[in-house]
Design an enzyme around this catalytic site. Structure first.
Site, PDB file in Angstrom:
ATOM      1  N   ASN A 121       0.820  -1.212   0.000  1.00 15.06           N
ATOM      2  CA  ASN A 121       0.000   0.000   0.000  1.00 15.06           C
ATOM      3  C   ASN A 121       0.858   1.270   0.000  1.00 15.06           C
ATOM      4  OD1 ASN A 121      -2.803   0.274  -0.177  1.00 15.06           O
ATOM      5  ND2 ASN A 121      -2.879   1.265   1.809  1.00 15.06           N
ATOM      6  N   LYS A 216       1.571 -11.878  -2.539  1.00 19.22           N
ATOM      7  CA  LYS A 216       2.291 -10.862  -3.318  1.00 19.22           C
ATOM      8  C   LYS A 216       3.710 -10.645  -2.781  1.00 19.22           C
ATOM      9  CE  LYS A 216       3.349  -7.034  -5.556  1.00 19.22           C
ATOM     10  NZ  LYS A 216       4.507  -6.603  -4.790  1.00 19.22           N
ATOM     11  N   PRO A 233       4.289 -12.552  -9.229  1.00 18.07           N
ATOM     12  CA  PRO A 233       3.594 -11.658  -8.294  1.00 18.07           C
ATOM     13  C   PRO A 233       2.447 -10.925  -8.984  1.00 18.07           C
ATOM     14  CG  PRO A 233       5.984 -11.291  -8.277  1.00 18.07           C
ATOM     15  CD  PRO A 233       5.682 -12.165  -9.446  1.00 18.07           C
TER      16      PRO A 233
END
Length: 274
Positions: A121, A216, A233
């Site tokens: 994020n 991920k 990924p």
DNA sequence: TCCCAGGCTTGGT
DNA sequence: ACCAAGCATGGG
């Protein structure tokens, strides 16, 4: 000063793309066009022109360490041919052409794991500045040519810093995740063993036992540090790519041994269109 | 067991 | 207000 090693520039090798494609967060290009960063406890300086690449190391160090670090131990003619076999032509061909020169590096496992925990994020400039802050505050300081540099802190150093110490650097909710990773790695989890003895799937399961590490982050660690070029990924950019070009779904198990390199080409291609 | 939604730190726009 | 190389959590 430095001993500079000069090597004929290989095909499919471009330092700008290698250090700028989002796999590596601790190298910066100086005004002298030299890429500089810290890895394996020392400063690497690398530059290129049309004919050659230039590195501040001996031939012996290059053979033992930096050749592999820079992804020069794979034949990318072979890699690209294999990727094309596993994809419909079209966007993949364009991505290979756009991303020509990218090499998957073999970075340090612990640093790579932490770097991609921090990447959650976050955007790339902020990822870089957070990693830099973690190193400055908790990494071992050393000198090179009269300048100060910092190694990436060990798991023990992060444990000593504690969750609060990491939060003070604005790592936010990722601080606890870094501590969980440090606990695992200072207490039995052996990243080099995952690299040398585990399959990709086994490595994925093992890394996901760390709190804050999901598919991920685990697959980025496997791809960029642990020699698993089959790791693919899936992030927001790749999701967009799959929606746009592959009808919303992609069977990752059918993409071959170099799926992760294909992923880097697609990632670079989609971002270059931005 | 699987799927989905909203929260989470921070900083830039 | 919304977004950024995601993940843990709880509810259905």
């Amino acid at each position: 000063m430095d001993n500079i090693l000069c090597i004929k520039r290989p095909k499919h090798f471009d330092l700008d793309k290698i250090f700028d494609c989002g796999q590596c967060f601790r190298f910066e290009k100086g005004d002298d066009n030299v890429w500089e960063g810290v890895a394996y406890g020392r400063v690497l300086r690398a530059s290129q022109d049309d004919e050659n690449i230039y590195l501040n190391c001996t031939k012996d160090e290059f053979d033992k360490l930096w050749q592999k670090y820079l992804g020069l131990d794979l034949d990318y003619d072979e890699v690209n041919a294999d990727i094309i076999k596993h994809f419909e032509p079209g966007v993949m061909q364009s991505a290979i052409e756009a991303g020509d020169g990218i090499r998957i590096m073999r970075q340090e496992p612990w640093e790579t794991l932490c770097s991609f925990i921090i990447s959650q994020n976050n955007n790339i400039p902020r990822i870089k500045s957070l990693i830099s802050a973690v190193c400055r505050n908790y990494g071992e300081k050393f000198e090179y040519n009269g300048k100060e540099y910092y190694a990436f802190p060990t798991p023990e150093a992060l444990l000593a810093a504690g969750e609060e110490g990491l939060k003070a650097l604005k790592t936010g909710f990722r601080a606890g995740y870094l501590i969980s990773a440090a606990e695992h790695c200072s207490n039995g989890m052996d990243l080099c063993k995952i690299r040398d003895e585990y399959t990709y799937e086994q490595g994925l399961d093992e890394l996901c036992t760390i709190k804050g590490v999901g598919p991920k982050v685990a697959s980025c660690t496997l791809l960029f540090a642990l020699d698993k070029t089959g790791a693919f990924p899936v992030d927001v950019w790749i999701k967009r790519t799959i929606d746009k070009y592959f009808g919303g779904s992609l069977d990752v198990s059918s993409l071959g041994d170099y799926a992760g390199i294909a992923q880097q080409y697609l990632f670079y291609y989609e971002r270059s269109l931005k």
